[in-house]
Design a protein around this motif. Sequence first.
Motif, PDB file in Angstrom:
ATOM      1  N   GLN A 114      -6.795  17.361  -5.464  1.00 56.88           N
ATOM      2  CA  GLN A 114      -6.911  17.692  -6.881  1.00 56.88           C
ATOM      3  C   GLN A 114      -6.585  16.454  -7.714  1.00 56.88           C
ATOM      4  N   ALA A 115      -6.862  16.536  -9.000  1.00 57.65           N
ATOM      5  CA  ALA A 115      -6.647  15.399  -9.897  1.00 57.65           C
ATOM      6  C   ALA A 115      -5.205  14.888  -9.847  1.00 57.65           C
ATOM      7  N   ASP A 116      -4.224  15.781  -9.825  1.00 57.27           N
ATOM      8  CA  ASP A 116      -2.823  15.336  -9.797  1.00 57.27           C
ATOM      9  C   ASP A 116      -2.464  14.580  -8.522  1.00 57.27           C
ATOM     10  N   ASP A 117      -3.216  14.792  -7.457  1.00 54.33           N
ATOM     11  CA  ASP A 117      -2.937  14.100  -6.190  1.00 54.33           C
ATOM     12  C   ASP A 117      -3.190  12.603  -6.286  1.00 54.33           C
ATOM     13  N   ILE A 118      -4.056  12.191  -7.206  1.00 58.06           N
ATOM     14  CA  ILE A 118      -4.387  10.771  -7.318  1.00 58.06           C
ATOM     15  C   ILE A 118      -3.144   9.925  -7.577  1.00 58.06           C
ATOM     16  N   PHE A 119      -2.182  10.468  -8.320  1.00 54.85           N
ATOM     17  CA  PHE A 119      -0.990   9.698  -8.650  1.00 54.85           C
ATOM     18  C   PHE A 119      -0.117   9.472  -7.409  1.00 54.85           C
ATOM     19  N   LYS A 120      -0.030  10.470  -6.571  1.00 53.42           N
ATOM     20  CA  LYS A 120       0.725  10.325  -5.323  1.00 53.42           C
ATOM     21  C   LYS A 120       0.022   9.341  -4.387  1.00 53.42           C
ATOM     22  N   ILE A 121      -1.294   9.439  -4.338  1.00 52.78           N
ATOM     23  CA  ILE A 121      -2.080   8.551  -3.478  1.00 52.78           C
ATOM     24  C   ILE A 121      -1.936   7.103  -3.940  1.00 52.78           C
ATOM     25  N   ILE A 122      -2.050   6.872  -5.235  1.00 53.88           N
ATOM     26  CA  ILE A 122      -1.907   5.516  -5.776  1.00 53.88           C
ATOM     27  C   ILE A 122      -0.511   4.981  -5.506  1.00 53.88           C
ATOM     28  N   GLU A 123       0.497   5.840  -5.623  1.00 52.12           N
ATOM     29  CA  GLU A 123       1.867   5.417  -5.341  1.00 52.12           C
ATOM     30  C   GLU A 123       2.006   4.929  -3.894  1.00 52.12           C
ATOM     31  N   ILE A 124       1.439   5.692  -2.954  1.00 54.70           N
ATOM     32  CA  ILE A 124       1.506   5.301  -1.538  1.00 54.70           C
ATOM     33  C   ILE A 124       0.716   4.014  -1.307  1.00 54.70           C
ATOM     34  N   VAL A 125      -0.469   3.918  -1.881  1.00 52.99           N
ATOM     35  CA  VAL A 125      -1.291   2.716  -1.738  1.00 52.99           C
ATOM     36  C   VAL A 125      -0.565   1.505  -2.308  1.00 52.99           C
ATOM     37  N   ASN A 126       0.073   1.665  -3.461  1.00 55.47           N
ATOM     38  CA  ASN A 126       0.807   0.556  -4.077  1.00 55.47           C
ATOM     39  C   ASN A 126       2.031   0.146  -3.260  1.00 55.47           C
ATOM     40  N   ILE A 127       2.750   1.135  -2.738  1.00 57.89           N
ATOM     41  CA  ILE A 127       3.929   0.812  -1.930  1.00 57.89           C
ATOM     42  C   ILE A 127       3.518  -0.011  -0.714  1.00 57.89           C
ATOM     43  N   LEU A 128       2.449   0.401  -0.075  1.00 58.29           N
ATOM     44  CA  LEU A 128       2.010  -0.264   1.150  1.00 58.29           C
ATOM     45  C   LEU A 128       1.110  -1.470   0.898  1.00 58.29           C
ATOM     46  N   ASN A 129       0.544  -1.554  -0.296  1.00 56.77           N
ATOM     47  CA  ASN A 129      -0.415  -2.615  -0.597  1.00 56.77           C
ATOM     48  C   ASN A 129      -1.510  -2.610   0.478  1.00 56.77           C
ATOM     49  N   VAL A 130      -2.174  -1.455   0.637  1.00 53.85           N
ATOM     50  CA  VAL A 130      -3.124  -1.243   1.730  1.00 53.85           C
ATOM     51  C   VAL A 130      -4.584  -1.230   1.309  1.00 53.85           C
ATOM     52  N   ALA A 131      -4.895  -1.815   0.194  1.00 52.52           N
ATOM     53  CA  ALA A 131      -6.286  -1.791  -0.262  1.00 52.52           C
ATOM     54  C   ALA A 131      -7.228  -2.367   0.798  1.00 52.52           C
ATOM     55  N   ASP A 132      -6.847  -3.486   1.413  1.00 56.60           N
ATOM     56  CA  ASP A 132      -7.701  -4.095   2.443  1.00 56.60           C
ATOM     57  C   ASP A 132      -7.823  -3.187   3.658  1.00 56.60           C
ATOM     58  N   LEU A 133      -6.726  -2.561   4.051  1.00 61.95           N
ATOM     59  CA  LEU A 133      -6.738  -1.668   5.209  1.00 61.95           C
ATOM     60  C   LEU A 133      -7.638  -0.461   4.947  1.00 61.95           C
TER      61      LEU A 133
END
Length: 173
Positions: A37-56
């Motif tokens: 859902q739309a609210d999930d995007i914020f949790k997903i971005i938080e995890i992506v930012n913590i891990l810095n996993v854009a390349d992965l």
Amino acid sequence: MTNKLTDEQIKAAELKKAEKNTKIKERLLGYKMRELQADDIFKIIEIVNILNVADLVTEFLKQQDAAKIKSQKMQGLSVIASQSDDNKKESLTDQIKTIQQDISSQSFEYVSKAAKFVLVHSAEIKTELNGLLADLTGKTPEEIGKANIVTYSLLVKDFFVKPELREVFELLS
């Protein structure tokens, strides 16, 4: 006799795949993941930012696309093989086996790389990831944390292969 052996091999592979899918479903019994859902995007971005996993994530999406293309080619070869003479059928069967091995080795390589990455950063994302999985499955973070390791791995995998997640990552990259 080659026709019968090839048909038996195809049936054995189909049976093995069905058994694997059944085992996965049994492991995930009681864990049904809802649509993002739309609210999930914020949790997903938080995890992506913590891990810095854009390349992965980008590499994962490319890997998944390549595997889909190879699987489609393999299915096409299987159809052609079923309608071919013995010599051609044997050649096509060899091609199918080569594609299966290629997909398997690439998947193993990527999963190993991703697992190592997640393990190195596990302390950083454990709370966020368990919270997100809990929210998506209707469980508590504690229940997610106490899940069988295979079940937990399947939940993480199921999350990362969600079609809507792919679309979000494509928009963000």
